[in-house]
Design a protein around this motif. Structure first.
Motif, mmCIF file in Angstrom:
data_model
loop_
_atom_site.group_PDB
_atom_site.id
_atom_site.type_symbol
_atom_site.label_atom_id
_atom_site.label_comp_id
_atom_site.label_asym_id
_atom_site.label_seq_id
_atom_site.Cartn_x
_atom_site.Cartn_y
_atom_site.Cartn_z
ATOM 1 N N SER A 200 27.771 11.591 47.259
ATOM 2 C CA SER A 200 26.813 10.812 46.485
ATOM 3 C C SER A 200 25.411 11.080 47.014
ATOM 4 O O SER A 200 25.211 11.230 48.221
ATOM 5 C CB SER A 200 27.152 9.329 46.616
ATOM 6 O OG SER A 200 26.435 8.575 45.691
ATOM 7 N N GLU A 201 24.449 11.165 46.102
ATOM 8 C CA GLU A 201 23.064 11.362 46.496
ATOM 9 C C GLU A 201 22.359 10.010 46.565
ATOM 10 O O GLU A 201 22.835 9.023 46.013
ATOM 11 C CB GLU A 201 22.367 12.288 45.489
ATOM 12 C CG GLU A 201 22.948 13.689 45.529
ATOM 13 C CD GLU A 201 22.300 14.643 44.546
ATOM 14 O OE1 GLU A 201 21.475 14.197 43.712
ATOM 15 O OE2 GLU A 201 22.620 15.837 44.608
ATOM 16 N N GLN A 202 21.232 9.980 47.251
ATOM 17 C CA GLN A 202 20.473 8.737 47.398
ATOM 18 C C GLN A 202 20.132 8.174 46.020
ATOM 19 O O GLN A 202 19.758 8.915 45.113
ATOM 20 C CB GLN A 202 19.201 9.006 48.194
ATOM 21 C CG GLN A 202 18.451 7.740 48.532
ATOM 22 C CD GLN A 202 17.290 8.010 49.472
ATOM 23 O OE1 GLN A 202 17.144 9.101 50.006
ATOM 24 N NE2 GLN A 202 16.462 7.014 49.668
ATOM 25 N N ASP A 203 20.260 6.859 45.885
ATOM 26 C CA ASP A 203 19.927 6.146 44.646
ATOM 27 C C ASP A 203 20.797 6.571 43.460
ATOM 28 O O ASP A 203 20.357 6.503 42.309
ATOM 29 C CB ASP A 203 18.442 6.307 44.287
ATOM 30 C CG ASP A 203 17.522 5.742 45.356
ATOM 31 O OD1 ASP A 203 17.910 4.742 46.004
ATOM 32 O OD2 ASP A 203 16.422 6.287 45.545
ATOM 33 N N GLU A 204 22.025 7.026 43.727
ATOM 34 C CA GLU A 204 22.912 7.476 42.662
ATOM 35 C C GLU A 204 24.172 6.607 42.653
ATOM 36 O O GLU A 204 24.888 6.548 43.652
ATOM 37 C CB GLU A 204 23.300 8.944 42.906
ATOM 38 C CG GLU A 204 24.209 9.536 41.851
ATOM 39 C CD GLU A 204 24.547 10.992 42.146
ATOM 40 O OE1 GLU A 204 24.282 11.834 41.276
ATOM 41 O OE2 GLU A 204 25.069 11.278 43.249
ATOM 42 N N GLU B 168 27.995 8.082 38.547
ATOM 43 C CA GLU B 168 27.113 9.207 38.232
ATOM 44 C C GLU B 168 27.402 10.395 39.160
ATOM 45 O O GLU B 168 27.314 11.548 38.743
ATOM 46 C CB GLU B 168 25.639 8.807 38.340
ATOM 47 C CG GLU B 168 25.210 7.793 37.302
ATOM 48 C CD GLU B 168 25.212 8.340 35.876
ATOM 49 O OE1 GLU B 168 25.171 9.576 35.694
ATOM 50 O OE2 GLU B 168 25.261 7.520 34.942
ATOM 51 N N THR B 169 27.751 10.111 40.415
ATOM 52 C CA THR B 169 28.148 11.177 41.336
ATOM 53 C C THR B 169 29.357 11.912 40.770
ATOM 54 O O THR B 169 29.389 13.149 40.741
ATOM 55 C CB THR B 169 28.500 10.610 42.729
ATOM 56 O OG1 THR B 169 27.382 9.907 43.250
ATOM 57 C CG2 THR B 169 28.923 11.709 43.692
ATOM 58 N N ARG C 108 28.342 14.011 37.715
ATOM 59 C CA ARG C 108 27.511 15.149 38.121
ATOM 60 C C ARG C 108 28.338 16.229 38.808
ATOM 61 O O ARG C 108 28.265 17.411 38.460
ATOM 62 C CB ARG C 108 26.383 14.673 39.053
ATOM 63 C CG ARG C 108 25.500 15.805 39.580
ATOM 64 C CD ARG C 108 24.407 15.302 40.509
ATOM 65 N NE ARG C 108 24.884 14.484 41.615
ATOM 66 C CZ ARG C 108 25.499 14.957 42.705
ATOM 67 N NH1 ARG C 108 25.719 16.257 42.859
ATOM 68 N NH2 ARG C 108 25.879 14.133 43.672
ATOM 69 N N GLU C 109 29.127 15.827 39.801
ATOM 70 C CA GLU C 109 29.917 16.807 40.556
ATOM 71 C C GLU C 109 30.940 17.512 39.662
ATOM 72 O O GLU C 109 31.135 18.721 39.763
ATOM 73 C CB GLU C 109 30.617 16.141 41.749
ATOM 74 C CG GLU C 109 29.664 15.778 42.876
ATOM 75 C CD GLU C 109 29.150 16.989 43.660
ATOM 76 O OE1 GLU C 109 29.672 18.114 43.508
ATOM 77 O OE2 GLU C 109 28.193 16.803 44.437
#
Length: 160
Positions: free
Chosen positions: A54-58, A62-63, A66-67
């Protein structure tokens, strides 16, 4: 994004948050898997689910979206994801302070699986749910097998 009147972090070192996705074609009883390449950071040559940090603020959904898209080209809607399994690891290759992997199941998607990251993966393809390879990353392999068999929905890895 700072919260108003936020308290300072409770822990000096936080657990890594990870999302994985089981794309399950129930009609054909098959799932999308990828095989990690010889250039992968870890588990070279082993099979895995589409998975990533997971990215910051995600948000975690959504992770997952996206992935999955980055690795396979498949598109899923965040609100169609179902929680299939939770893995809590005491430590990991990139997570010395532990990791929490939320494994989602997706039964609706658009696109056909393709290897979008050939540096990281040697192949991405449909595999019969009754033919899951043995040489699978332990944690995600266990989560996948438990999901397919209706087994426990939480796994602990590396805890005493």
């Amino acid at each position: 994004m700072a919260q108003p009147n936020a308290l300072k972090p409770a822990l000096g070192s936080m657990t890594l948050l990870v999302a994985a996705v089981i794309v399950h074609d129930k009609a054909a009883n098959r799932v999308v898997l990828l095989q990690r390449s010889e250039n992968a950071k870890f588990a070279q040559g082993m099979w895995d689910l589409p998975v990533g940090k997971s990215e910051q603020d995600e948000p975690i959904t959504e992770t997952a979206v996206r992935e999955l898209h980055e690795e396979t080209g498949l598109t899923v809607k965040p609100d169609s994801l179902k929680v299939a399994h939770i893995i809590h690891g005491a430590w990991g290759v990139e997570a010395p302070n532990g990791f929490l992997t939320v494994v989602f199941a997706a039964h609706e998607w658009t696109g056909e699986p393709e290897n979008r990251e050939p540096r990281k993966h040697s192949q991405v393809r449909w595999v019969g749910a009754d033919a899951i390879p043995d040489d699978f990353v332990d944690t995600t392999g266990s989560a996948l097998r438990r999901y397919l068999s209706g087994g426990p929905e939480v796994s602990l890895d590396g805890w005493r």
